[in-house]
Scaffold this motif. Structure first.
Motif, PDB file in Angstrom:
ATOM      1  N   ASP A 292       0.831  -1.206   0.000  1.00 16.10           N
ATOM      2  CA  ASP A 292       0.000   0.000   0.000  1.00 16.10           C
ATOM      3  C   ASP A 292       0.867   1.258   0.000  1.00 16.10           C
ATOM      4  OD1 ASP A 292      -2.313  -1.468  -0.006  1.00 16.10           O
ATOM      5  OD2 ASP A 292      -2.713  -1.248   2.141  1.00 16.10           O
ATOM      6  N   MET A 293       1.889   1.279   0.853  1.00 19.97           N
ATOM      7  CA  MET A 293       2.753   2.458   0.923  1.00 19.97           C
ATOM      8  C   MET A 293       3.618   2.608  -0.319  1.00 19.97           C
ATOM      9  SD  MET A 293       4.014   3.358   4.727  1.00 19.97           S
ATOM     10  CE  MET A 293       5.013   1.895   4.883  1.00 19.97           C
ATOM     11  N   LEU A 294       4.005   1.484  -0.914  1.00 18.84           N
ATOM     12  CA  LEU A 294       4.805   1.552  -2.139  1.00 18.84           C
ATOM     13  C   LEU A 294       4.086   2.362  -3.208  1.00 18.84           C
ATOM     14  CD1 LEU A 294       7.209   0.718  -3.894  1.00 18.84           C
ATOM     15  CD2 LEU A 294       6.025  -1.452  -4.353  1.00 18.84           C
ATOM     16  N   GLY A 295       2.763   2.278  -3.230  1.00 16.57           N
ATOM     17  CA  GLY A 295       1.987   3.051  -4.201  1.00 16.57           C
ATOM     18  C   GLY A 295       2.109   4.551  -4.014  1.00 16.57           C
ATOM     19  N   GLU A 296       2.535   4.987  -2.836  1.00 22.41           N
ATOM     20  CA  GLU A 296       2.701   6.422  -2.565  1.00 22.41           C
ATOM     21  C   GLU A 296       4.152   6.873  -2.674  1.00 22.41           C
ATOM     22  OE1 GLU A 296       0.499   7.924   0.909  1.00 22.41           O
ATOM     23  OE2 GLU A 296      -0.101   5.852   1.283  1.00 22.41           O
ATOM     24  N   ALA A 297       5.066   5.937  -2.877  1.00 19.57           N
ATOM     25  CA  ALA A 297       6.502   6.260  -2.854  1.00 19.57           C
ATOM     26  C   ALA A 297       6.917   7.098  -4.055  1.00 19.57           C
ATOM     27  CB  ALA A 297       7.311   4.973  -2.802  1.00 19.57           C
ATOM     28  N   SER A 298       7.877   7.984  -3.823  1.00 21.68           N
ATOM     29  CA  SER A 298       8.444   8.790  -4.910  1.00 21.68           C
ATOM     30  C   SER A 298       9.766   8.223  -5.402  1.00 21.68           C
ATOM     31  CB  SER A 298       8.639  10.233  -4.438  1.00 21.68           C
ATOM     32  OG  SER A 298       9.467  10.273  -3.286  1.00 21.68           O
ATOM     33  N   ALA A 299      10.354   7.300  -4.621  1.00 22.70           N
ATOM     34  CA  ALA A 299      11.587   6.623  -5.018  1.00 22.70           C
ATOM     35  C   ALA A 299      11.494   5.184  -4.543  1.00 22.70           C
ATOM     36  CB  ALA A 299      12.816   7.306  -4.416  1.00 22.70           C
ATOM     37  N   ALA A 300      11.944   4.266  -5.381  1.00 22.55           N
ATOM     38  CA  ALA A 300      11.817   2.857  -5.019  1.00 22.55           C
ATOM     39  C   ALA A 300      12.851   2.014  -5.738  1.00 22.55           C
ATOM     40  CB  ALA A 300      10.413   2.341  -5.347  1.00 22.55           C
ATOM     41  N   SER A 301      13.157   0.880  -5.149  1.00 23.78           N
ATOM     42  CA  SER A 301      14.042  -0.096  -5.774  1.00 23.78           C
ATOM     43  C   SER A 301      13.339  -0.717  -6.981  1.00 23.78           C
ATOM     44  CB  SER A 301      14.383  -1.191  -4.752  1.00 23.78           C
ATOM     45  OG  SER A 301      14.906  -2.330  -5.402  1.00 23.78           O
ATOM     46  N   PRO A 302      14.085  -1.079  -8.029  1.00 23.06           N
ATOM     47  CA  PRO A 302      13.479  -1.803  -9.148  1.00 23.06           C
ATOM     48  C   PRO A 302      12.848  -3.125  -8.704  1.00 23.06           C
ATOM     49  CG  PRO A 302      15.684  -1.031  -9.725  1.00 23.06           C
ATOM     50  CD  PRO A 302      15.518  -0.820  -8.252  1.00 23.06           C
ATOM     51  N   ARG A 303      13.293  -3.633  -7.554  1.00 19.71           N
ATOM     52  CA  ARG A 303      12.798  -4.889  -7.018  1.00 19.71           C
ATOM     53  C   ARG A 303      11.742  -4.669  -5.928  1.00 19.71           C
ATOM     54  NH1 ARG A 303      17.192  -6.872  -3.944  1.00 19.71           N
ATOM     55  NH2 ARG A 303      15.930  -8.759  -3.655  1.00 19.71           N
ATOM     56  N   ALA A 304      11.244  -3.459  -5.808  1.00 23.54           N
ATOM     57  CA  ALA A 304      10.403  -3.103  -4.666  1.00 23.54           C
ATOM     58  C   ALA A 304       9.186  -4.013  -4.506  1.00 23.54           C
ATOM     59  CB  ALA A 304       9.962  -1.649  -4.770  1.00 23.54           C
ATOM     60  N   GLN A 305       8.466  -4.295  -5.586  1.00 25.99           N
ATOM     61  CA  GLN A 305       7.272  -5.128  -5.468  1.00 25.99           C
ATOM     62  C   GLN A 305       7.615  -6.519  -4.961  1.00 25.99           C
ATOM     63  OE1 GLN A 305       5.183  -4.954  -9.256  1.00 25.99           O
ATOM     64  NE2 GLN A 305       3.933  -3.243  -8.528  1.00 25.99           N
ATOM     65  N   ASP A 306       8.692  -7.085  -5.496  1.00 25.88           N
ATOM     66  CA  ASP A 306       9.109  -8.413  -5.058  1.00 25.88           C
ATOM     67  C   ASP A 306       9.554  -8.392  -3.602  1.00 25.88           C
ATOM     68  OD1 ASP A 306       9.699 -11.224  -5.799  1.00 25.88           O
ATOM     69  OD2 ASP A 306      11.747 -10.635  -5.334  1.00 25.88           O
ATOM     70  N   LEU A 307      10.275  -7.336  -3.212  1.00 29.34           N
ATOM     71  CA  LEU A 307      10.716  -7.208  -1.824  1.00 29.34           C
ATOM     72  C   LEU A 307       9.529  -7.130  -0.874  1.00 29.34           C
ATOM     73  CD1 LEU A 307      13.639  -4.641  -2.288  1.00 29.34           C
ATOM     74  CD2 LEU A 307      13.866  -7.036  -1.585  1.00 29.34           C
ATOM     75  N   CYS A 308       8.513  -6.359  -1.251  1.00 33.04           N
ATOM     76  CA  CYS A 308       7.323  -6.237  -0.405  1.00 33.04           C
ATOM     77  C   CYS A 308       6.611  -7.573  -0.262  1.00 33.04           C
ATOM     78  CB  CYS A 308       6.367  -5.209  -0.984  1.00 33.04           C
ATOM     79  SG  CYS A 308       6.943  -3.494  -0.910  1.00 33.04           S
ATOM     80  N   ARG A 309       6.521  -8.326  -1.340  1.00 30.61           N
ATOM     81  CA  ARG A 309       5.794  -9.602  -1.315  1.00 30.61           C
ATOM     82  C   ARG A 309       6.494 -10.663  -0.481  1.00 30.61           C
ATOM     83  NH1 ARG A 309       5.089  -9.063  -7.590  1.00 30.61           N
ATOM     84  NH2 ARG A 309       3.185  -7.816  -7.704  1.00 30.61           N
ATOM     85  N   HIS A 310       7.812 -10.530  -0.299  1.00 28.12           N
ATOM     86  CA  HIS A 310       8.570 -11.543   0.436  1.00 28.12           C
ATOM     87  C   HIS A 310       9.119 -11.030   1.769  1.00 28.12           C
ATOM     88  CE1 HIS A 310       8.618 -13.102  -3.726  1.00 28.12           C
ATOM     89  NE2 HIS A 310       8.588 -14.285  -3.133  1.00 28.12           N
ATOM     90  N   ALA A 311       8.689  -9.855   2.172  1.00 26.27           N
ATOM     91  CA  ALA A 311       9.206  -9.249   3.407  1.00 26.27           C
ATOM     92  C   ALA A 311       8.797 -10.049   4.642  1.00 26.27           C
ATOM     93  CB  ALA A 311       8.714  -7.819   3.531  1.00 26.27           C
ATOM     94  N   THR A 312       9.743 -10.165   5.564  1.00 31.12           N
ATOM     95  CA  THR A 312       9.454 -10.757   6.876  1.00 31.12           C
ATOM     96  C   THR A 312       9.565  -9.710   7.983  1.00 31.12           C
ATOM     97  OG1 THR A 312      11.772 -11.425   7.115  1.00 31.12           O
ATOM     98  CG2 THR A 312      10.240 -13.043   6.182  1.00 31.12           C
ATOM     99  N   LYS A 313      10.284  -8.608   7.718  1.00 32.18           N
ATOM    100  CA  LYS A 313      10.424  -7.507   8.663  1.00 32.18           C
ATOM    101  C   LYS A 313      10.581  -6.214   7.871  1.00 32.18           C
ATOM    102  CE  LYS A 313      12.921  -7.939  12.461  1.00 32.18           C
ATOM    103  NZ  LYS A 313      11.970  -8.123  13.573  1.00 32.18           N
TER     104      LYS A 313
END
Length: 237
Positions: free
Chosen positions: A189-210
């Protein structure tokens, strides 16, 4: 050490220009942080048990934070419900200081699924969280490396995921004690508001544990409302 002394001089000048009334205690705090940093580095290089004890000799210290690609290398205090903003105006040792000390939101701990750490922007210096104040800009964000959060018993590494600039009342960042599904949904949800992000951001969010968020003022002028939120994620159990 020479580079550190230069940074401290610049910090003093920045505080003078900002109208700071008590520069001495701020510089004393930064010298003490440097001493703690030296003890930390010595231990990492295979120091003595005595140095290890000094590295964690303050009961208010919850962790040690460093961010690759920046000079950020500080002890982190644990905030308390009774006085949530205490470390905005005091150093790790409880002494008054305009540079304060990075500290965890009282509603979370290092062990939480989301750890939120606040730190000052100190004018145009590289002290405290100043180096990430413009992380919402892609050029700054892309130069950042991993964040490491070390405790007395563990060390965890976090990957930069995204950054955004928000009003200080932004409630979305104030989420703690989430399970993994909640954490991942919250990050997306917050990634959708980000102005800067990693190219891997969506994948990182989907696999995040912390998640680890570093928060600081977006403006170099005191009293402004905008905050920079830099969000890192951990993807290992």
């Amino acid at each position: 050490m020479a580079a550190f002394l230069g940074a401290v001089v610049l910090a003093g000048l920045a505080l003078i220009l900002a109208g700071g009334q008590s520069i001495g205690p701020c510089l004393v705090s930064e010298f003490r942080y440097q001493q703690a940093r030296d003890a930390h580095d010595a231990m990492d290089a295979g120091g003595s048990s005595e140095k290890e004890a000094r590295k964690w000799d303050d009961p208010n210290q919850a962790a040690w934070l460093s961010v690759d690609g920046t000079p950020i290398d500080y002890p982190v205090a644990q905030g308390a419900k009774q006085e949530p903003g205490f470390y905005l105006a005091h150093d790790l040792w409880g002494q008054p200081s305009q540079v304060g000390c990075p500290y965890l939101d009282w509603r979370c701990s290092v062990a939480d699924t989301h750890a939120l750490i606040y730190g000052h922007r100190v004018g145009t210096t590289d002290l405290q969280f100043s180096p990430i104040a413009n992380a919402w800009d892609h050029g700054v964000f892309d130069a950042l490396g991993a964040a490491t959060l070390e405790t007395r018993t563990d060390t965890k590494s976090y990957v930069p995921c995204f950054a955004l600039k928000v009003d200080k009342s932004y409630e979305q960042i104030q989420r703690f004690s989430m399970d993994r599904d909640e954490l991942r949904s919250w990050l997306e949800d917050m990634l959708g508001e980000a102005s800067a992000a990693s190219p891997r951001a969506q994948d990182l969010c989907r696999h995040a544990t912390k998640a680890l968020t570093l928060a600081t003022c977006a403006s170099s002028q005191a009293g402004q409302r905008e905050r920079t939120l830099l969000v890192f994620v951990g993807t290992s159990a």
